[in-house]
Design a protein around this motif. Structure first.
Motif, PDB file in Angstrom:
ATOM      1  N   SER A 159      26.586  45.291  68.250  1.00 52.38           N
ATOM      2  CA  SER A 159      27.267  44.010  68.105  1.00 52.38           C
ATOM      3  C   SER A 159      27.183  43.264  69.428  1.00 52.38           C
ATOM      4  O   SER A 159      27.414  43.843  70.489  1.00 52.38           O
ATOM      5  CB  SER A 159      28.740  44.226  67.750  1.00 52.38           C
ATOM      6  OG  SER A 159      28.879  44.856  66.488  1.00 52.38           O
ATOM      7  N   LYS A 172      22.411  50.103  65.621  1.00 53.21           N
ATOM      8  CA  LYS A 172      22.927  48.744  65.481  1.00 53.21           C
ATOM      9  C   LYS A 172      23.907  48.430  66.609  1.00 53.21           C
ATOM     10  O   LYS A 172      24.731  49.263  66.971  1.00 53.21           O
ATOM     11  CB  LYS A 172      23.627  48.586  64.140  1.00 53.21           C
ATOM     12  CG  LYS A 172      22.706  48.630  62.932  1.00 53.21           C
ATOM     13  CD  LYS A 172      21.920  47.337  62.798  1.00 53.21           C
ATOM     14  CE  LYS A 172      21.090  47.360  61.503  1.00 53.21           C
ATOM     15  NZ  LYS A 172      20.259  46.138  61.394  1.00 53.21           N
ATOM     16  N   GLU A 230      29.845  47.314  65.492  1.00 53.54           N
ATOM     17  CA  GLU A 230      28.934  48.444  65.446  1.00 53.54           C
ATOM     18  C   GLU A 230      29.333  49.465  66.504  1.00 53.54           C
ATOM     19  O   GLU A 230      30.196  49.202  67.344  1.00 53.54           O
ATOM     20  CB  GLU A 230      27.490  47.975  65.666  1.00 53.54           C
ATOM     21  CG  GLU A 230      26.983  46.987  64.621  1.00 53.54           C
ATOM     22  CD  GLU A 230      26.825  47.596  63.236  1.00 53.54           C
ATOM     23  OE1 GLU A 230      26.853  48.842  63.129  1.00 53.54           O
ATOM     24  OE2 GLU A 230      26.664  46.828  62.273  1.00 53.54           O
ATOM     25  N   GLU A 278      24.027  40.553  65.856  1.00 55.35           N
ATOM     26  CA  GLU A 278      23.709  41.978  65.801  1.00 55.35           C
ATOM     27  C   GLU A 278      22.222  42.191  66.059  1.00 55.35           C
ATOM     28  O   GLU A 278      21.387  41.343  65.715  1.00 55.35           O
ATOM     29  CB  GLU A 278      24.062  42.572  64.428  1.00 55.35           C
ATOM     30  CG  GLU A 278      25.532  42.627  64.115  1.00 55.35           C
ATOM     31  CD  GLU A 278      25.810  43.276  62.758  1.00 55.35           C
ATOM     32  OE1 GLU A 278      26.989  43.406  62.422  1.00 55.35           O
ATOM     33  OE2 GLU A 278      24.844  43.621  62.050  1.00 55.35           O
TER      34      GLU A 278
END
Length: 203
Positions: free
Chosen positions: A78, A76, A99, A180
């Motif tokens: 950001s 993940k 993240e 995200e």
């Protein structure tokens, strides 16, 4: 499944950091009737195009590309967006939890191949780098040629000393419209300080 490719295409005429060797891609062996295979060769800096810096780039005995764990390069991410008219980037408080991978979207990649691309780029402030360290970020990817101001290396050293890998020269960041994404930064398994990297996110 669809993806957004954030990687510059590697070509003979591609832009390189001032002072680095030109990137050269050529046929070492061309197919013939006796041997139908083509074999290509490349020559150039590993910091050409979209690439990944490991700690060994500036840190003595730091991890090389082949030492990096794949699970720190995939996950993940950001997306943090900044206006590239403000050259020094300061951290903006965000409502969302960050993240472990950060992608910085400045739109500076629109200047790729221009005269100012490598010498007028937006760069991280020391405050921003320290925030990433405090938040235990694993890696940062940016659509500029460097996390540092041209001619400096302080931010590189600060991040890499804290085992935060760096991907530079992303492209197509204008396509990142969500906060995200699942991100992938895939380097070669090479015992070096840097590597060409295929960078992409899942839509």
């Amino acid at each position: 499944m669809e993806y957004i490719d954030l990687t510059h295409k590697m070509t003979n005429k591609m832009s390189v950091f001032p002072g680095d060797p030109n990137f050269e891609l050529s046929l070492f062996k061309k197919s013939t009737e006796k041997d139908p295979s083509n074999v290509s060769k490349i020559c150039g800096s590993l910091h050409t195009g979209t690439h990944l810096d490991s700690p060994y780039h500036y840190i003595k005995n730091g991890e090389k590309i082949s030492d990096l764990k794949l699970n720190t390069l995939i996950g993940k991410s950001s997306i943090l967006e900044y206006n590239n008219s403000e050259k020094e980037i300061y951290f903006k408080n965000t409502e969302n939890e960050l993240e472990k991978i950060i992608i910085l979207k400045t739109s500076w990649c629109d200047n790729w191949n221009s005269d100012e691309y490598y010498i007028q780029n937006p760069y991280l402030s020391k405050e921003f780098a320290k925030t990433l360290i405090e938040k235990n970020v694993q890696g940062i990817a940016i659509d500029t040629p460097s996390v540092d101001m041209y001619g400096k290396n302080q931010i590189h050293k600060l991040l890499l000393k804290n085992n935060i890998w760096i991907v530079e020269n992303l492209t197509n960041t204008n396509k990142l419209i969500k906060k995200e994404y699942d991100a992938f930064f895939i380097p070669m398994n090479i015992s070096s300080e840097a590597s060409y990297v295929r960078s992409f996110v899942k839509k």
